[in-house]
Design a protein around this motif. Structure first.
Motif, PDB file in Angstrom:
ATOM      1  N   ASP A 111       0.822  -1.209   0.000  1.00 20.86           N
ATOM      2  CA  ASP A 111       0.000   0.000   0.000  1.00 20.86           C
ATOM      3  C   ASP A 111       0.862   1.268   0.000  1.00 20.86           C
ATOM      4  OD1 ASP A 111      -2.063  -1.755   0.110  1.00 20.86           O
ATOM      5  OD2 ASP A 111      -2.890  -1.067   2.019  1.00 20.86           O
ATOM      6  N   ASN A 112       1.989   1.215   0.711  1.00 17.59           N
ATOM      7  CA  ASN A 112       2.858   2.390   0.834  1.00 17.59           C
ATOM      8  C   ASN A 112       4.150   2.200   0.050  1.00 17.59           C
ATOM      9  OD1 ASN A 112       1.042   3.712   2.711  1.00 17.59           O
ATOM     10  ND2 ASN A 112       1.738   2.238   4.237  1.00 17.59           N
ATOM     11  N   PHE A 113       3.997   1.651  -1.158  1.00 20.73           N
ATOM     12  CA  PHE A 113       5.173   1.336  -1.979  1.00 20.73           C
ATOM     13  C   PHE A 113       5.958   2.569  -2.387  1.00 20.73           C
ATOM     14  CE2 PHE A 113       1.729   2.060  -4.982  1.00 20.73           C
ATOM     15  CZ  PHE A 113       2.330   2.837  -5.968  1.00 20.73           C
ATOM     16  N   GLY A 202      11.729  -4.222 -13.950  1.00 19.20           N
ATOM     17  CA  GLY A 202      11.054  -4.358 -12.667  1.00 19.20           C
ATOM     18  C   GLY A 202      11.200  -5.716 -12.012  1.00 19.20           C
ATOM     19  N   PHE A 203      11.092  -6.785 -12.792  1.00 20.24           N
ATOM     20  CA  PHE A 203      11.188  -8.119 -12.210  1.00 20.24           C
ATOM     21  C   PHE A 203      12.640  -8.481 -11.892  1.00 20.24           C
ATOM     22  CE2 PHE A 203       7.086  -8.861 -14.630  1.00 20.24           C
ATOM     23  CZ  PHE A 203       6.298  -8.688 -13.490  1.00 20.24           C
ATOM     24  N   THR A 204      13.565  -7.989 -12.695  1.00 19.28           N
ATOM     25  CA  THR A 204      14.983  -8.178 -12.374  1.00 19.28           C
ATOM     26  C   THR A 204      15.294  -7.506 -11.040  1.00 19.28           C
ATOM     27  OG1 THR A 204      15.631  -8.294 -14.699  1.00 19.28           O
ATOM     28  CG2 THR A 204      17.348  -7.698 -13.112  1.00 19.28           C
ATOM     29  N   ARG A 205      14.794  -6.304 -10.880  1.00 16.55           N
ATOM     30  CA  ARG A 205      15.030  -5.557  -9.633  1.00 16.55           C
ATOM     31  C   ARG A 205      14.423  -6.284  -8.443  1.00 16.55           C
ATOM     32  NH1 ARG A 205      11.910  -1.566  -6.997  1.00 16.55           N
ATOM     33  NH2 ARG A 205      13.158  -0.205  -5.642  1.00 16.55           N
ATOM     34  N   ALA A 206      13.192  -6.797  -8.583  1.00 12.77           N
ATOM     35  CA  ALA A 206      12.550  -7.520  -7.481  1.00 12.77           C
ATOM     36  C   ALA A 206      13.343  -8.763  -7.115  1.00 12.77           C
ATOM     37  CB  ALA A 206      11.119  -7.893  -7.861  1.00 12.77           C
ATOM     38  N   ALA A 207      13.861  -9.461  -8.141  1.00  9.78           N
ATOM     39  CA  ALA A 207      14.655 -10.671  -7.894  1.00  9.78           C
ATOM     40  C   ALA A 207      15.933 -10.337  -7.139  1.00  9.78           C
ATOM     41  CB  ALA A 207      14.980 -11.355  -9.217  1.00  9.78           C
ATOM     42  N   ILE A 208      16.628  -9.300  -7.579  1.00 11.73           N
ATOM     43  CA  ILE A 208      17.876  -8.915  -6.931  1.00 11.73           C
ATOM     44  C   ILE A 208      17.613  -8.390  -5.523  1.00 11.73           C
ATOM     45  CG2 ILE A 208      19.796  -7.270  -7.001  1.00 11.73           C
ATOM     46  CD1 ILE A 208      19.770  -7.521 -10.040  1.00 11.73           C
ATOM     47  N   ALA A 209      16.549  -7.601  -5.353  1.00 12.43           N
ATOM     48  CA  ALA A 209      16.230  -7.051  -4.033  1.00 12.43           C
ATOM     49  C   ALA A 209      15.994  -8.172  -3.022  1.00 12.43           C
ATOM     50  CB  ALA A 209      14.998  -6.149  -4.122  1.00 12.43           C
ATOM     51  N   HIS A 210      15.213  -9.169  -3.414  1.00  9.96           N
ATOM     52  CA  HIS A 210      14.933 -10.267  -2.493  1.00  9.96           C
ATOM     53  C   HIS A 210      16.212 -11.051  -2.191  1.00  9.96           C
ATOM     54  CE1 HIS A 210      12.924 -13.379  -0.335  1.00  9.96           C
ATOM     55  NE2 HIS A 210      13.163 -14.297  -1.256  1.00  9.96           N
ATOM     56  N   ALA A 234       8.809  -4.203  -4.180  1.00 17.40           N
ATOM     57  CA  ALA A 234       9.451  -3.950  -5.470  1.00 17.40           C
ATOM     58  C   ALA A 234       8.481  -4.202  -6.616  1.00 17.40           C
ATOM     59  CB  ALA A 234      10.699  -4.814  -5.611  1.00 17.40           C
ATOM     60  N   ILE A 235       7.678  -5.258  -6.508  1.00 16.75           N
ATOM     61  CA  ILE A 235       6.710  -5.556  -7.573  1.00 16.75           C
ATOM     62  C   ILE A 235       5.614  -4.498  -7.602  1.00 16.75           C
ATOM     63  CG2 ILE A 235       4.929  -7.196  -8.301  1.00 16.75           C
ATOM     64  CD1 ILE A 235       6.799  -9.445  -7.363  1.00 16.75           C
ATOM     65  N   ALA A 236       5.168  -4.039  -6.423  1.00 12.82           N
ATOM     66  CA  ALA A 236       4.156  -2.973  -6.378  1.00 12.82           C
ATOM     67  C   ALA A 236       4.706  -1.696  -7.011  1.00 12.82           C
ATOM     68  CB  ALA A 236       3.726  -2.706  -4.935  1.00 12.82           C
ATOM     69  N   GLN A 237       5.975  -1.400  -6.780  1.00 11.01           N
ATOM     70  CA  GLN A 237       6.596  -0.228  -7.406  1.00 11.01           C
ATOM     71  C   GLN A 237       6.650  -0.403  -8.920  1.00 11.01           C
ATOM     72  OE1 GLN A 237      10.283  -0.239  -5.195  1.00 11.01           O
ATOM     73  NE2 GLN A 237       9.566   1.317  -3.755  1.00 11.01           N
ATOM     74  N   HIS A 238       6.925  -1.622  -9.357  1.00 13.57           N
ATOM     75  CA  HIS A 238       6.936  -1.903 -10.795  1.00 13.57           C
ATOM     76  C   HIS A 238       5.553  -1.697 -11.398  1.00 13.57           C
ATOM     77  CE1 HIS A 238       7.397  -3.910 -14.613  1.00 13.57           C
ATOM     78  NE2 HIS A 238       6.573  -4.882 -14.260  1.00 13.57           N
TER      79      HIS A 238
END
Length: 398
Positions: A111-113, A202-210, A234-238
């Motif tokens: 919600d607060n992405f 976006g999905f690359t970033r989410a993968a690396i972030a996790h 990260a996915i919500a931001q994407h």
């Protein structure tokens, strides 16, 4: 004597400089984005909202799965009740502080992405997971990064024959490591186009972030759940919006062994995380495909009520029909009978008999069997409930 070779990724000279081979990940990322687009299109077509049935289902699935990955098993009813309460919707059932805490964490992440991520927020997330400051009966460091002197290790096996799968950076270096991670996470936020690095896939970033968060393993406990909340953020931001359309954690739970192995392989690598990103992208694709099926079911439910909404359906009948629809094709074990109807609604047997007969006559239910063996099934086109023979006439007294 040759120098000791680095065993884990954070011991490599390339640590924090994650490399991804664009050509190798392109096809998997393209499929993930295509599946994501299909789900977004379906959601837009039926007007999925933050407090709608699809969003409630996805958030509930996310909570149950991300806890189950860590061996925490929450009641589906308790989770749904907590989700409904959090969304300000009618609910039944008691409260569970552990469930409520995890619901709050995932909600805040999505919600607060657009709010920058910082150490204090992460510490509050971890604290919410452990009301009372304990993990089971063990007291743990809550609301702060780990500070114990002994190594933070992920192990398996008996105490005298343990296998060390991973050892995280020492506690003394965690604050500095988290500073590097948070600086990167906020600098690559796609909701801030002016930020350096915001153009990352976006999905690359989410993968690396996790992955990066799990490699640091900053907390004494709860790293998996907090790390998957970072992934959700990260996915919500994407997406650019907080709407929950699919649950990646549910997909990770269904492939739990592969998930841990993929993390383990990346943790022992050199900094090239191409294979991890490819694997993660495939999980996003599968999660989107599963959600697409859920949205299809939501469309079917809507059509059911459009067909039968004008019928005289009393509150008891509506409650039972909605339960049968929610449980899906064959999901209501053993089918519905008069006794189950009575328990679900508190109706007397004569009332249950009349209600059921009326729903069969209206085409909302169909029956199989006869006499005491009669069973009722919701009349959804294409649903067989695993029953071969079907009666289309209203039965005699149940």
């Amino acid at each position: 004597m040759s120098p000791k070779q680095p065993k884990f990724i954070w011991q490599q000279p390339s640590w924090r400089r994650f490399a991804v081979q664009a050509d190798s990940v392109a096809a998997d990322l393209a499929r993930a984005h295509k599946s994501h687009g299909v789900v977004e299109g379906q959601a837009a077509a039926i007007g999925v909202t933050l407090d709608g049935e699809v969003a409630v289902h996805v958030l509930s699935a996310e909570v149950i799965a991300t806890a189950a990955i860590e061996g925490q098993h929450y009641s589906a009813a308790a989770v749904r009740s907590s989700v409904l309460r959090r969304l300000g919707l009618p609910h039944t059932g008691g409260t569970d502080r552990h469930v409520d805490g995890l619901v709050e964490v995932i909600n805040d992440a999505t919600d607060n992405f657009a709010v920058p991520l910082d150490a204090d927020r992460l510490c509050r997330w971890q604290s919410a997971l452990f009301p009372g400051g304990t993990s089971g009966i063990q007291r743990i460091a809550v609301g702060r990064f780990r500070d114990h002197a002994e190594p933070m290790q992920i192990v398996s096996g008996q105490a005298d024959r343990e296998t060390v799968h991973y050892e995280a950076p020492p506690s003394r270096s965690v604050p500095a490591e988290m500073d590097h991670f948070l600086e990167w996470f906020n600098a690559t936020d796609p909701t801030k186009p002016a930020a350096p690095g915001a153009a990352m896939d976006g999905f690359t970033r989410a993968a690396i972030a996790h992955l990066w968060f799990e490699l640091i393993h900053p907390f004494e406990d709860g790293n998996g759940r907090v790390g998957r909340a970072v992934m959700d953020m990260a996915i919500a931001q994407h997406q650019g919006k907080p709407l929950r359309l699919y649950s990646v954690s549910q997909q990770l739970m269904s492939h739990r062994a592969e998930y841990y192995e993929a993390l383990n392989q990346a943790a022992r690598g050199t900094g090239d995380v191409t294979e991890w990103v490819r694997w993660f992208a495939r999980q996003v694709t599968s999660a989107c495909e599963a959600s697409s099926s859920i949205i299809d079911q939501a469309i079917q439910k809507r059509r059911f009520w459009e067909r039968h909404g004008s019928e005289a359906v009393n509150p008891r009948q509506r409650k039972v029909l909605q339960r049968l629809l929610d449980d899906g094709d064959g999901g209501f074990a053993g089918g519905l009978n008069a006794e189950k109807y009575m328990k679900m609604t508190g109706a007397s047997k004569p009332t249950a008999t009349r209600d059921l007969a009326a729903m069969v006559a209206a085409g909302q239910l169909w029956t199989s069997g006869a006499g005491k063996a009669v069973r009722y099934y919701v009349a959804m086109p294409g649903w067989t409930h695993g029953v071969e023979a079907r009666n289309h006439e209203p039965p005699s007294a149940p």
